[in-house]
Design an enzyme around this catalytic site. Structure first.
Site, PDB file in Angstrom:
ATOM      1  N   ASP A  16      -4.772   1.171   7.394  1.00  0.00           N
ATOM      2  CA  ASP A  16      -5.608   1.162   8.597  1.00  0.00           C
ATOM      3  C   ASP A  16      -5.060   2.051   9.698  1.00  0.00           C
ATOM      4  O   ASP A  16      -3.889   2.412   9.706  1.00  0.00           O
ATOM      5  CB  ASP A  16      -5.677  -0.253   9.168  1.00  0.00           C
ATOM      6  CG  ASP A  16      -4.359  -0.644   9.833  1.00  0.00           C
ATOM      7  OD1 ASP A  16      -3.304  -0.538   9.162  1.00  0.00           O
ATOM      8  OD2 ASP A  16      -4.355  -1.034  11.020  1.00  0.00           O
ATOM      9  N   ASP A  47       6.978   3.890   3.140  1.00  0.00           N
ATOM     10  CA  ASP A  47       7.075   4.959   4.139  1.00  0.00           C
ATOM     11  C   ASP A  47       8.524   5.013   4.634  1.00  0.00           C
ATOM     12  O   ASP A  47       9.392   5.528   3.939  1.00  0.00           O
ATOM     13  CB  ASP A  47       6.059   4.646   5.245  1.00  0.00           C
ATOM     14  CG  ASP A  47       5.857   5.782   6.225  1.00  0.00           C
ATOM     15  OD1 ASP A  47       6.647   6.721   6.223  1.00  0.00           O
ATOM     16  OD2 ASP A  47       4.901   5.728   7.026  1.00  0.00           O
ATOM     17  N   ASP A  59       0.819  -1.209   0.000  1.00  0.00           N
ATOM     18  CA  ASP A  59       0.000   0.000   0.000  1.00  0.00           C
ATOM     19  C   ASP A  59       0.849   1.254   0.000  1.00  0.00           C
ATOM     20  O   ASP A  59       0.572   2.207  -0.714  1.00  0.00           O
ATOM     21  CB  ASP A  59      -0.961  -0.012   1.213  1.00  0.00           C
ATOM     22  CG  ASP A  59      -0.273  -0.309   2.534  1.00  0.00           C
ATOM     23  OD1 ASP A  59       0.965  -0.512   2.550  1.00  0.00           O
ATOM     24  OD2 ASP A  59      -0.963  -0.346   3.566  1.00  0.00           O
ATOM     25  N   LYS A 101       5.631   7.874   0.528  1.00  0.00           N
ATOM     26  CA  LYS A 101       5.796   8.969   1.492  1.00  0.00           C
ATOM     27  C   LYS A 101       7.300   9.196   1.651  1.00  0.00           C
ATOM     28  O   LYS A 101       7.920   8.782   2.627  1.00  0.00           O
ATOM     29  CB  LYS A 101       5.151   8.563   2.829  1.00  0.00           C
ATOM     30  CG  LYS A 101       4.752   9.731   3.704  1.00  0.00           C
ATOM     31  CD  LYS A 101       4.353   9.271   5.094  1.00  0.00           C
ATOM     32  CE  LYS A 101       2.910   8.870   5.212  1.00  0.00           C
ATOM     33  NZ  LYS A 101       2.551   8.484   6.613  1.00  0.00           N
ATOM     34  N   ARG A 107      -9.714   0.219   6.619  1.00  0.00           N
ATOM     35  CA  ARG A 107      -9.131  -0.379   5.412  1.00  0.00           C
ATOM     36  C   ARG A 107     -10.129  -0.412   4.257  1.00  0.00           C
ATOM     37  O   ARG A 107      -9.759  -0.404   3.097  1.00  0.00           O
ATOM     38  CB  ARG A 107      -8.701  -1.832   5.686  1.00  0.00           C
ATOM     39  CG  ARG A 107      -7.514  -1.973   6.601  1.00  0.00           C
ATOM     40  CD  ARG A 107      -7.010  -3.406   6.541  1.00  0.00           C
ATOM     41  NE  ARG A 107      -6.197  -3.763   7.702  1.00  0.00           N
ATOM     42  CZ  ARG A 107      -4.910  -3.485   7.835  1.00  0.00           C
ATOM     43  NH1 ARG A 107      -4.270  -2.847   6.880  1.00  0.00           N
ATOM     44  NH2 ARG A 107      -4.247  -3.854   8.911  1.00  0.00           N
ATOM     45  N   PHE A 152      -0.306  10.723   8.534  1.00  0.00           N
ATOM     46  CA  PHE A 152      -0.794   9.345   8.628  1.00  0.00           C
ATOM     47  C   PHE A 152      -2.091   9.231   7.836  1.00  0.00           C
ATOM     48  O   PHE A 152      -3.035   9.984   8.072  1.00  0.00           O
ATOM     49  CB  PHE A 152      -1.014   8.955  10.086  1.00  0.00           C
ATOM     50  CG  PHE A 152      -1.196   7.483  10.260  1.00  0.00           C
ATOM     51  CD1 PHE A 152      -0.107   6.630  10.269  1.00  0.00           C
ATOM     52  CD2 PHE A 152      -2.471   6.943  10.375  1.00  0.00           C
ATOM     53  CE1 PHE A 152      -0.275   5.260  10.406  1.00  0.00           C
ATOM     54  CE2 PHE A 152      -2.649   5.579  10.504  1.00  0.00           C
ATOM     55  CZ  PHE A 152      -1.549   4.736  10.528  1.00  0.00           C
TER      56      PHE A 152
HETATM   57  P1  XMP Z   1       7.381   1.265   6.285  1.00  0.00           P
HETATM   58  O1  XMP Z   1       7.583   2.380   7.290  1.00  0.00           O
HETATM   59  O2  XMP Z   1       7.952  -0.034   6.740  1.00  0.00           O
HETATM   60  O3  XMP Z   1       5.824   1.152   6.286  1.00  0.00           O
HETATM   61  O4  XMP Z   1       7.809   1.682   4.899  1.00  0.00           O
HETATM   62  C1  XMP Z   1       5.187   0.291   5.503  1.00  0.00           C
HETATM   63  C2  XMP Z   1       3.990  -0.277   6.205  1.00  0.00           C
HETATM   64  O5  XMP Z   1       3.526   0.515   7.288  1.00  0.00           O
HETATM   65  C3  XMP Z   1       2.179   0.844   7.139  1.00  0.00           C
HETATM   66  N1  XMP Z   1       2.072   2.320   7.022  1.00  0.00           N
HETATM   67  C4  XMP Z   1       0.957   3.032   7.137  1.00  0.00           C
HETATM   68  N2  XMP Z   1      -0.283   2.629   7.396  1.00  0.00           N
HETATM   69  N3  XMP Z   1      -1.024   4.850   7.246  1.00  0.00           N
HETATM   70  C5  XMP Z   1      -1.276   3.554   7.431  1.00  0.00           C
HETATM   71  O6  XMP Z   1      -2.428   3.186   7.640  1.00  0.00           O
HETATM   72  C6  XMP Z   1       0.190   5.367   6.994  1.00  0.00           C
HETATM   73  O7  XMP Z   1       0.366   6.569   6.810  1.00  0.00           O
HETATM   74  C7  XMP Z   1       1.246   4.385   6.948  1.00  0.00           C
HETATM   75  N4  XMP Z   1       2.551   4.465   6.741  1.00  0.00           N
HETATM   76  C8  XMP Z   1       3.029   3.192   6.790  1.00  0.00           C
HETATM   77  C9  XMP Z   1       1.695   0.129   5.909  1.00  0.00           C
HETATM   78  O8  XMP Z   1       0.954  -0.995   6.278  1.00  0.00           O
HETATM   79  C10 XMP Z   1       2.918  -0.325   5.171  1.00  0.00           C
HETATM   80  O9  XMP Z   1       2.822  -1.640   4.688  1.00  0.00           O
END
Ligand code: XMP
Length: 179
Positions: A159, A103, A100, A131, A165, A152
């Site tokens: 979620d 980040d 999804d 992001k 979701r 966020f």
């Molecule tokens: P990372 O930080 O590992 O994050 O790149 C990836 C996973 O973290 C969740 N994620 C979010 N979920 N809103 C959400 O609901 C957000 O802004 C967000 N940022 C990260 C997401 O599940 C992703 O797989």
């Protein structure tokens, strides 16, 4: 649910258009190749499901379950944990990992580590959202639908505390929902 939404930042119609456009690029790049798409659960589920239905040739599908957040936090754990790995043999196949959001980069980097050990022909990353501002690991998406700012977001698979979701759009929650 809608009373808890501050604003919609990406509409359902825009998501549909961009997913279709991105699927066309994937079709052009992987036609006549053996492609396995690996979705990251739970967040990547809805994006993967919509994406694959635009693809007219045979693709294999698998999933990996990764824990990036503890409980109802809006900031990820120090390290993402793979809690259920892929089952398919992807040796000598092209792999596209679908999530999804990219980040901090921990979840996708961890997933790429385990996929690469299985000796695929290639591995690329496909995300709905990027992001960039919060990146902590060196990783960029090969395919991406939208860039988002550092807030966020929920909806379309994303979620907060396992809720939202099923929203068909991407939205920011009202302040009181944040930690
Ligand atoms: P990372 O930080 O590992 O994050 O790149 C990836 C996973 O973290 C969740 N994620 C979010 N979920 N809103 C959400 O609901 C957000 O802004 C967000 N940022 C990260 C997401 O599940 C992703 O797989």
């Amino acid at each position: 649910m809608e009373a808890e939404i501050e604003k919609i930042i990406i509409s359902e119609a825009d998501i549909k258009d961009r997913v279709r456009e991105l699927a066309e690029r994937i079709i052009a790049d992987y036609e006549r190749k053996e492609l396995t798409m690996i979705g990251i659960l739970n967040g990547g589920l809805i994006f993967l499901a919509d994406l694959i239905r635009h693809i007219p040739f045979a693709v294999k599908i698998d999933t990996v379950r990764v824990n990036a957040y503890a409980g109802n936090a809006t900031y990820p754990k120090r390290e993402a944990d793979i809690v259920d790995s892929i089952r398919l043999n992807v040796k000598d196949e092209h792999v596209l990992v679908v999530d999804d959001i990219l980040d901090t980069g921990k979840t996708l980097l961890k997933t790429l580590d385990i996929v690469k050990k299985l000796n695929p022909l290639s591995v690329k990353v496909c995300v709905l959202l990027n992001k960039q501002e919060r990146r902590e690991r060196e990783i960029n998406p090969d395919y991406c639908c939208f860039e988002v700012e550092n807030r966020f977001v929920v909806g379309y698979g994303l979620d907060y505390d396992n809720r939202y979701r099923n929203l068909p759009y991407i939205a920011v929650l009202r302040e009181k929902q944040d930690k």
